[in-house]
Design a protein around this motif. Structure first.
Motif, short mmCIF file in Angstrom:
data_model
loop_
_atom_site.label_atom_id
_atom_site.label_comp_id
_atom_site.label_asym_id
_atom_site.label_seq_id
_atom_site.Cartn_x
_atom_site.Cartn_y
_atom_site.Cartn_z
N ALA A 44 50.76 58.49 69.77
CA ALA A 44 51.79 57.67 69.14
C ALA A 44 53.15 58.14 69.65
O ALA A 44 53.39 59.34 69.76
N ARG A 45 54.00 57.19 70.01
CA ARG A 45 55.40 57.54 70.34
C ARG A 45 56.05 57.99 69.03
O ARG A 45 55.98 57.30 68.01
N ILE A 46 56.71 59.16 69.05
CA ILE A 46 57.25 59.71 67.80
C ILE A 46 58.64 60.29 68.07
O ILE A 46 58.97 60.70 69.18
N PHE A 47 59.47 60.28 67.02
CA PHE A 47 60.85 60.76 67.14
C PHE A 47 61.09 61.91 66.17
O PHE A 47 60.36 62.09 65.19
N THR A 48 62.12 62.69 66.44
CA THR A 48 62.39 63.89 65.67
C THR A 48 62.51 63.59 64.17
O THR A 48 63.24 62.68 63.76
N GLY A 49 61.75 64.33 63.38
CA GLY A 49 61.76 64.17 61.94
C GLY A 49 60.75 63.18 61.40
O GLY A 49 60.55 63.10 60.18
N ALA A 50 60.12 62.45 62.28
CA ALA A 50 59.16 61.43 61.84
C ALA A 50 57.85 62.07 61.37
O ALA A 50 57.46 63.15 61.82
N VAL A 51 57.16 61.35 60.48
CA VAL A 51 55.90 61.84 59.90
C VAL A 51 54.81 61.86 60.97
O VAL A 51 54.64 60.91 61.74
N LEU A 91 59.46 69.99 45.18
CA LEU A 91 59.25 69.46 46.53
C LEU A 91 58.87 70.57 47.49
O LEU A 91 59.39 71.69 47.42
N ASP A 92 57.96 70.27 48.41
CA ASP A 92 57.71 71.15 49.55
C ASP A 92 58.75 70.87 50.62
O ASP A 92 59.25 69.75 50.75
N PHE A 93 59.07 71.88 51.42
CA PHE A 93 59.94 71.71 52.58
C PHE A 93 59.23 72.27 53.80
O PHE A 93 58.89 73.46 53.82
N PRO A 94 59.00 71.47 54.85
CA PRO A 94 59.16 70.02 54.89
C PRO A 94 58.26 69.32 53.86
O PRO A 94 57.26 69.88 53.41
N HIS A 95 58.63 68.08 53.54
CA HIS A 95 57.86 67.32 52.55
C HIS A 95 56.50 66.89 53.11
O HIS A 95 55.58 66.61 52.34
N TRP A 96 56.39 66.83 54.41
CA TRP A 96 55.15 66.40 55.07
C TRP A 96 55.16 66.97 56.49
O TRP A 96 56.19 67.44 56.99
N ASP A 97 54.00 66.96 57.16
CA ASP A 97 53.97 67.35 58.56
C ASP A 97 54.84 66.40 59.35
O ASP A 97 54.70 65.16 59.22
N ASN A 98 55.72 66.93 60.20
CA ASN A 98 56.60 66.04 60.95
C ASN A 98 56.91 66.64 62.32
O ASN A 98 56.60 67.79 62.61
N SER A 99 57.52 65.81 63.15
CA SER A 99 57.80 66.20 64.53
C SER A 99 59.15 66.89 64.65
O SER A 99 60.15 66.43 64.10
N ALA A 100 59.19 67.98 65.41
CA ALA A 100 60.45 68.68 65.69
C ALA A 100 61.07 68.23 67.01
O ALA A 100 62.06 68.80 67.45
N MET A 101 60.51 67.18 67.61
CA MET A 101 60.96 66.79 68.94
C MET A 101 60.66 65.31 69.17
O MET A 101 59.71 64.76 68.61
N ASP A 102 61.49 64.64 69.97
CA ASP A 102 61.13 63.31 70.48
C ASP A 102 60.00 63.49 71.49
O ASP A 102 60.07 64.35 72.37
N GLY A 103 58.96 62.66 71.36
CA GLY A 103 57.84 62.79 72.30
C GLY A 103 56.65 61.96 71.87
O GLY A 103 56.82 60.80 71.44
N TYR A 104 55.46 62.57 71.95
CA TYR A 104 54.23 61.85 71.66
C TYR A 104 53.34 62.71 70.79
O TYR A 104 53.10 63.89 71.09
N ALA A 105 52.83 62.11 69.71
CA ALA A 105 51.88 62.78 68.83
C ALA A 105 50.48 62.54 69.37
O ALA A 105 50.08 61.39 69.60
N ALA A 106 49.75 63.64 69.58
CA ALA A 106 48.42 63.52 70.20
C ALA A 106 47.48 64.55 69.61
O ALA A 106 47.85 65.37 68.77
N ARG A 107 46.22 64.48 70.06
CA ARG A 107 45.21 65.49 69.69
C ARG A 107 45.23 66.56 70.79
O ARG A 107 45.16 66.25 71.98
N TYR A 108 45.31 67.82 70.37
CA TYR A 108 45.41 68.90 71.35
C TYR A 108 44.22 68.89 72.31
O TYR A 108 44.37 69.14 73.52
N GLU A 109 43.06 68.58 71.79
CA GLU A 109 41.87 68.61 72.64
C GLU A 109 41.96 67.58 73.76
O GLU A 109 41.31 67.74 74.81
N ASP A 110 42.80 66.56 73.60
CA ASP A 110 42.95 65.54 74.64
C ASP A 110 43.93 65.96 75.73
O ASP A 110 43.91 65.40 76.83
#
Length: 413
Positions: free
Chosen positions: A98-105, A45-64
């Motif tokens: 996307a609204r995203i929470f800590t640990g979410a993909v 297994l990789d750690f983390p297993h996938w790209d994920n959020s370290a914070m409650d917030g919003y996933a977005a494109r940096y250019e935006d």
């Protein structure tokens, strides 16, 4: 008579660690606490297993969001909510989040997390009030550990952090070194068991209990062989039995030069090689360390009989030996600290002297407090609650209050 450092070096050179092929066993992870890992661990297994959020917030494109501010916030459409454990369905496009929470993909298309404290949400829109850094609060796949590489090395003690790592890696069973077997017996006609009535001239055998407790604290298995009278035939039988069943043997008493001190003579009659007979240490000068010609026989420690000497010589010499024997790859030796002495410390200066007491943290500085009362090797009572030994080197007869002193820090193995 050997110096303390020379005696320690001889002992550690004599110790042969448990064999990483013959002396191992497989245990369940829940039974692995404090055991010594016998094989390196890798994970698929990789750690983390996938790209994920370290914070409650919003996933977005940096250019935006790179030019966002309170005066001129970026306004993004919220297209999905992603809690932990949920597989995102959307791909984030320009102008979306996307609204995203800590640990979410992290959803596809997003590369940055904007923490919720720097946003304002209105219905299905989010206002970005501060520009984040590129890839901020994104934990990338394999950033902590890459699959197929070494996760944990062999030869380490498994404590809570290592157990957690193994659980996360889905390692339910693992190979560890077996527990070293340590045979223990006490010698002396004056000794009696804890449940026997005390007669004039007799003392209760406390050494056996102290040594067994110390051995357990190292993670080894004590084999209690009881009290052996000052009888050469009985002693020879006990020593022969002990070296046949154990990896290491500890006896207390019978190693001085008195008429009833038979241990060294019996060891010689069994063709043992006696490497150490006496050490320049107080308490604990009479110390026997021996090996035997027969293959796989135990390393023998003959400790003094006085209780303080037993504890000091165990902490100083036997504990490092058991650590090395157990399969720990490094860090066998004692841990010394330089601290401030609260009390006046005295010795005769002829031998390296160990005074027992407690370490306290006073205003952020470690301070050694000597145990009250007599520091006779026969005084067991004031050894209670000891967590450190102050060390006065040969030739040093006085350490004044507030002067620096070297201490041996004691721990449970």
């Amino acid at each position: 008579m050997l110096s303390v450092s020379d005696a320690e070096a001889i002992i550690l050179n004599l110790v042969q660690p448990l064999d990483d092929q013959r002396d191992t066993e497989v245990v369940d992870l829940l039974a692995a606490d404090s055991r010594i890992l016998a094989r390196p661990i890798t994970s698929s297994l990789d750690f983390p297993h996938w790209d994920n959020s370290a914070m409650d917030g919003y996933a977005a494109r940096y250019e935006d969001v790179q030019h966002s501010s309170t005066e001129k916030p970026a306004v993004l459409e919220i297209v999905e909510e992603i809690p932990a454990g949920y597989q995102p369905k959307s791909t984030i496009q320009t102008g979306q989040a996307a609204r995203i929470f800590t640990g979410a993909v992290l959803p596809a298309g997003a590369d940055t997390i904007v923490m919720q404290e720097k946003t304002r949400q209105e219905d299905k829109r989010v206002f970005i009030l501060d520009a984040p850094k590129p890839q901020e609060f994104v934990r990338h796949k394999a950033a902590f550990y890459q699959a197929g590489t070494q996760l944990l090395p062999a030869g380490i003690k498994l404590n809570a952090p290592e157990i957690a790592v193994l659980a996360a890696a889905q390692c339910s069973q693992l190979r560890v070194y077996r527990r070293p077997r340590v045979a223990i017996f006490s010698t002396g006609d004056e000794l009696l068991a804890i449940d026997q009535p005390l007669q004039p001239g007799q003392i209760v055998d406390s050494n056996q209990y102290a040594i067994a407790a110390l051995v357990r604290q190292t993670g080894a298995e004590p084999l209690i062989l009881g009290i052996v009278k000052d009888d050469p035939v009985a002693l020879e039988m006990s020593i022969t039995h002990a070296i046949a069943i154990a990896d290491l043997v500890i006896s207390s008493g019978g190693v001085s030069v008195g008429d009833y001190d038979y241990v060294d003579k019996i060891l010689e009659s069994l063709q043992a090689k006696i490497h150490i007979r006496a050490v320049q240490i107080t308490p604990g000068k009479p110390l026997t360390v021996a090996t035997f010609p027969t293959q796989n026989s135990a390393l023998y420690f003959g400790l003094p009989g006085n209780p303080a000497a037993v504890l000091v010589t165990f902490w100083r010499f036997v504990l490092p030996a058991i650590k090395k024997l157990s399969g720990i790859s490094e860090g066998w030796g004692p841990v010394f600290l330089k601290v401030r002495s609260h009390d006046e410390l005295r010795s005769h200066g002829q031998r390296e002297t160990y005074l027992w007491g407690k370490l306290h943290l006073i205003d952020g500085v470690h301070e050694f407090h000597k145990a009250g009362g007599s520091h006779s090797s026969g005084n067991l009572i004031n050894l209670a609650q000891t967590n450190a030994l102050a060390v006065l080197p040969i030739g040093k007869t006085l350490i004044s209050p507030q002067e620096e002193v070297l201490v041996l820090q004691l721990s449970n193995g």
